[in-house]
Scaffold this motif. Structure first.
Motif, PDB file in Angstrom:
ATOM      1  N   HIS A 186       0.835  -1.204   0.000  1.00  0.00           N
ATOM      2  CA  HIS A 186       0.000   0.000   0.000  1.00  0.00           C
ATOM      3  C   HIS A 186       0.874   1.260   0.000  1.00  0.00           C
ATOM      4  N   VAL A 187       1.934   1.237   0.813  1.00  0.00           N
ATOM      5  CA  VAL A 187       2.863   2.373   0.860  1.00  0.00           C
ATOM      6  C   VAL A 187       3.539   2.559  -0.494  1.00  0.00           C
ATOM      7  N   HIS A 188       3.951   1.457  -1.100  1.00  0.00           N
ATOM      8  CA  HIS A 188       4.654   1.518  -2.383  1.00  0.00           C
ATOM      9  C   HIS A 188       3.737   2.028  -3.498  1.00  0.00           C
ATOM     10  N   GLU A 189       2.487   1.567  -3.516  1.00  0.00           N
ATOM     11  CA  GLU A 189       1.540   2.018  -4.537  1.00  0.00           C
ATOM     12  C   GLU A 189       1.264   3.512  -4.407  1.00  0.00           C
ATOM     13  N   ALA A 190       1.219   4.018  -3.184  1.00  0.00           N
ATOM     14  CA  ALA A 190       1.029   5.458  -2.972  1.00  0.00           C
ATOM     15  C   ALA A 190       2.234   6.238  -3.492  1.00  0.00           C
ATOM     16  N   ASP A 191       3.443   5.706  -3.292  1.00  0.00           N
ATOM     17  CA  ASP A 191       4.650   6.351  -3.810  1.00  0.00           C
ATOM     18  C   ASP A 191       4.623   6.407  -5.337  1.00  0.00           C
ATOM     19  N   LEU A 192       4.258   5.291  -5.957  1.00  0.00           N
ATOM     20  CA  LEU A 192       4.197   5.241  -7.422  1.00  0.00           C
ATOM     21  C   LEU A 192       3.182   6.235  -7.962  1.00  0.00           C
ATOM     22  N   ALA A 193       2.056   6.361  -7.276  1.00  0.00           N
ATOM     23  CA  ALA A 193       1.010   7.285  -7.717  1.00  0.00           C
ATOM     24  C   ALA A 193       1.480   8.731  -7.669  1.00  0.00           C
ATOM     25  N   GLU A 194       2.451   9.021  -6.808  1.00  0.00           N
ATOM     26  CA  GLU A 194       2.982  10.374  -6.677  1.00  0.00           C
ATOM     27  C   GLU A 194       4.259  10.571  -7.490  1.00  0.00           C
ATOM     28  N   GLY A 195       4.613   9.578  -8.315  1.00  0.00           N
ATOM     29  CA  GLY A 195       5.765   9.722  -9.204  1.00  0.00           C
ATOM     30  C   GLY A 195       7.081   9.276  -8.616  1.00  0.00           C
ATOM     31  N   TYR A 196       7.032   8.531  -7.512  1.00  0.00           N
ATOM     32  CA  TYR A 196       8.264   8.062  -6.882  1.00  0.00           C
ATOM     33  C   TYR A 196       8.292   6.528  -6.943  1.00  0.00           C
ATOM     34  N   GLY A 197       8.634   5.869  -5.853  1.00  0.00           N
ATOM     35  CA  GLY A 197       8.577   4.410  -5.820  1.00  0.00           C
ATOM     36  C   GLY A 197       9.915   3.703  -5.748  1.00  0.00           C
ATOM     37  N   SER A 198      11.036   4.449  -5.829  1.00  0.00           N
ATOM     38  CA  SER A 198      12.355   3.808  -5.728  1.00  0.00           C
ATOM     39  C   SER A 198      12.675   3.499  -4.270  1.00  0.00           C
ATOM     40  N   THR A 199      13.325   2.380  -4.052  1.00  0.00           N
ATOM     41  CA  THR A 199      13.808   2.038  -2.722  1.00  0.00           C
ATOM     42  C   THR A 199      15.264   2.450  -2.598  1.00  0.00           C
ATOM     43  N   SER A 200      15.768   2.539  -1.385  1.00  0.00           N
ATOM     44  CA  SER A 200      17.173   2.905  -1.190  1.00  0.00           C
ATOM     45  C   SER A 200      18.047   1.666  -1.297  1.00  0.00           C
ATOM     46  N   VAL A 201      19.135   1.775  -2.035  1.00  0.00           N
ATOM     47  CA  VAL A 201      20.078   0.669  -2.216  1.00  0.00           C
ATOM     48  C   VAL A 201      21.494   1.232  -2.228  1.00  0.00           C
ATOM     49  N   PRO A 202      22.512   0.385  -2.018  1.00  0.00           N
ATOM     50  CA  PRO A 202      23.897   0.847  -2.151  1.00  0.00           C
ATOM     51  C   PRO A 202      24.144   1.407  -3.554  1.00  0.00           C
ATOM     52  N   PRO A 203      25.088   2.339  -3.696  1.00  0.00           N
ATOM     53  CA  PRO A 203      25.325   3.007  -4.984  1.00  0.00           C
ATOM     54  C   PRO A 203      25.536   2.061  -6.159  1.00  0.00           C
ATOM     55  N   ALA A 204      26.299   1.004  -5.955  1.00  0.00           N
ATOM     56  CA  ALA A 204      26.592   0.081  -7.057  1.00  0.00           C
ATOM     57  C   ALA A 204      25.323  -0.564  -7.588  1.00  0.00           C
ATOM     58  N   LEU A 205      24.392  -0.879  -6.695  1.00  0.00           N
ATOM     59  CA  LEU A 205      23.136  -1.504  -7.119  1.00  0.00           C
ATOM     60  C   LEU A 205      22.235  -0.501  -7.838  1.00  0.00           C
ATOM     61  N   TYR A 206      22.285   0.746  -7.424  1.00  0.00           N
ATOM     62  CA  TYR A 206      21.455   1.762  -8.080  1.00  0.00           C
ATOM     63  C   TYR A 206      21.874   1.919  -9.539  1.00  0.00           C
ATOM     64  N   ARG A 207      23.179   1.940  -9.768  1.00  0.00           N
ATOM     65  CA  ARG A 207      23.662   2.077 -11.143  1.00  0.00           C
ATOM     66  C   ARG A 207      23.371   0.823 -11.967  1.00  0.00           C
ATOM     67  N   LYS A 208      23.358  -0.325 -11.300  1.00  0.00           N
ATOM     68  CA  LYS A 208      23.161  -1.593 -12.006  1.00  0.00           C
ATOM     69  C   LYS A 208      21.704  -1.831 -12.366  1.00  0.00           C
ATOM     70  N   TYR A 209      20.795  -1.548 -11.425  1.00  0.00           N
ATOM     71  CA  TYR A 209      19.395  -1.925 -11.627  1.00  0.00           C
ATOM     72  C   TYR A 209      18.488  -0.761 -12.029  1.00  0.00           C
ATOM     73  N   GLY A 210      18.837   0.463 -11.676  1.00  0.00           N
ATOM     74  CA  GLY A 210      18.092   1.629 -12.119  1.00  0.00           C
ATOM     75  C   GLY A 210      16.603   1.558 -11.829  1.00  0.00           C
ATOM     76  N   LYS A 211      15.772   1.607 -12.889  1.00  0.00           N
ATOM     77  CA  LYS A 211      14.319   1.650 -12.764  1.00  0.00           C
ATOM     78  C   LYS A 211      13.727   0.396 -12.140  1.00  0.00           C
ATOM     79  N   ALA A 212      14.477  -0.698 -12.167  1.00  0.00           N
ATOM     80  CA  ALA A 212      13.984  -1.940 -11.559  1.00  0.00           C
ATOM     81  C   ALA A 212      13.763  -1.777 -10.063  1.00  0.00           C
ATOM     82  N   LEU A 213      14.372  -0.758  -9.470  1.00  0.00           N
ATOM     83  CA  LEU A 213      14.246  -0.541  -8.034  1.00  0.00           C
ATOM     84  C   LEU A 213      12.875  -0.023  -7.639  1.00  0.00           C
ATOM     85  N   THR A 214      12.039   0.257  -8.626  1.00  0.00           N
ATOM     86  CA  THR A 214      10.649   0.614  -8.319  1.00  0.00           C
ATOM     87  C   THR A 214       9.762  -0.628  -8.259  1.00  0.00           C
ATOM     88  N   ASP A 215      10.313  -1.809  -8.574  1.00  0.00           N
ATOM     89  CA  ASP A 215       9.544  -3.054  -8.458  1.00  0.00           C
ATOM     90  C   ASP A 215       9.254  -3.334  -6.984  1.00  0.00           C
TER      91      ASP A 215
END
Length: 320
Positions: A186-215
């Motif tokens: 429910h929290v995640h769906e509300a974030d997506l509805a407001e144009g967000y939805g990314s979770t926090s990850v270490p820098p290397a993972l952010y560069r590797k997975y990018g938009k997948a972090l909104t899954d």
């Protein structure tokens, strides 16, 4: 070099060497404190006498613990080794010897009493600490994808010492975990509805997975109540619940349950290990579940259950 630029240089070196964010904050705190204590002089012009005077001040005047003193010394050693590029040799004070304390553990009825004072996610976090032997950071940083109800297992990503491991998933907690997953969704769906939805990850993972972090699979099981800016990559994300929020609820629960022991989140991990050994689990299995590198670390729990005193009877018992 200005002090702010010097501190940023230290921060950059810490991040280049992949130190954790918590270690970064701690090291920067002690390095700043060391410089201020020595009248804001640059570390390049300071030597062993200045370091020893600072360590003596911490031990004698501030009366810090051995662990805190060692923490400060680690920060200073890092500063001189990697920033000043000079090793700190022949110091009068080495690392202070930490006392070997026998951990406090809770009996099953005491754990039940505390759980009865908690509700919702705070009840579930406590049950996971006791049921899986988690460290508090490991419990709070669980992601949806780490939980496998089918195989009754939980994956711990980069626990202490940056080690991955699996632990057991208690069957009795499956329904509560699934309910918490729905809350997180429910929290995640509300974030997506407001144009967000990314979770926090270490820098290397952010560069590797990018938009997948909104899954949804990447989201935390216990999401924070607010979004924040990522400390490394500056994108807006949602982190996990902070440990201080849990500690606040735990203190209230312990007080309400009328238990006269010092209880922290880590107490449930100690109780998990002790209970397994009391019920006949192999010590190497317990070592694996706890994620200990050295069996000697796990053996401390044999002192708690009195394994080395088994069958020994006190002389006073024979008098009555």
């Amino acid at each position: 070099m200005k002090r702010s630029l010097f501190i940023e240089r230290v921060r950059s070196e810490l991040r280049t060497r992949h130190y954790s964010l918590q270690t970064e904050k701690t090291y920067l705190y002690w390095i700043r404190h060391f410089i201020l204590f020595n009248d804001k002089r640059h570390p390049e012009v300071m030597g062993n006498a200045d370091i020893e005077r600072f360590l003596s001040y911490l031990a004698v005047n501030r009366k810090v613990s051995a662990a805190t003193q060692n923490q400060a010394l680690c920060a200073i050693v890092f500063l001189y080794r990697y920033i000043i590029q000079r090793d700190t040799e022949n110091l009068s004070y080495g690392f202070a010897k930490r006392p070997q304390n026998v951990p406090t553990v809770l009996a099953p009825n005491e754990v039940t009493a505390i759980l009865n004072q908690l509700k919702g996610k705070y009840w579930l976090i406590t049950a996971l600490l006791y049921g899986c032997g988690f460290r508090i950071h490991e419990a709070l940083s669980l992601r949806i994808k780490d939980i496998d109800p089918h195989n009754r297992s939980i994956f711990i990503f980069r626990g202490k010492g940056r080690k991955d491991r699996y632990t057991l998933l208690p069957e009795i907690l499956v329904a509560s975990i699934q309910h918490q997953m729905q809350e997180a969704q429910h929290v995640h769906e509300a974030d997506l509805a407001e144009g967000y939805g990314s979770t926090s990850v270490p820098p290397a993972l952010y560069r590797k997975y990018g938009k997948a972090l909104t899954d949804f699979a990447w989201q935390y099981l216990f999401p924070s109540t607010t979004r924040c800016q990522h400390p490394y990559d500056n994108y807006i994300c949602r982190h996990h619940l902070h440990s201080t929020a849990y500690a606040k609820h735990l203190r209230k629960a312990v007080k309400a349950s009328n238990i006269h022991k010092r209880v922290t989140a880590h107490t449930f991990r100690h109780s998990f290990a002790t209970n397994l050994l009391l019920n006949g689990s192999d010590i190497r299995t317990v070592q694996e579940l706890l994620g200990h590198s050295d069996l000697r670390t796990t053996e401390i729990y044999t002192h708690v259950i009195g394994e080395r005193r088994a069958g020994t009877r006190s002389p006073v018992d024979s008098l009555f």
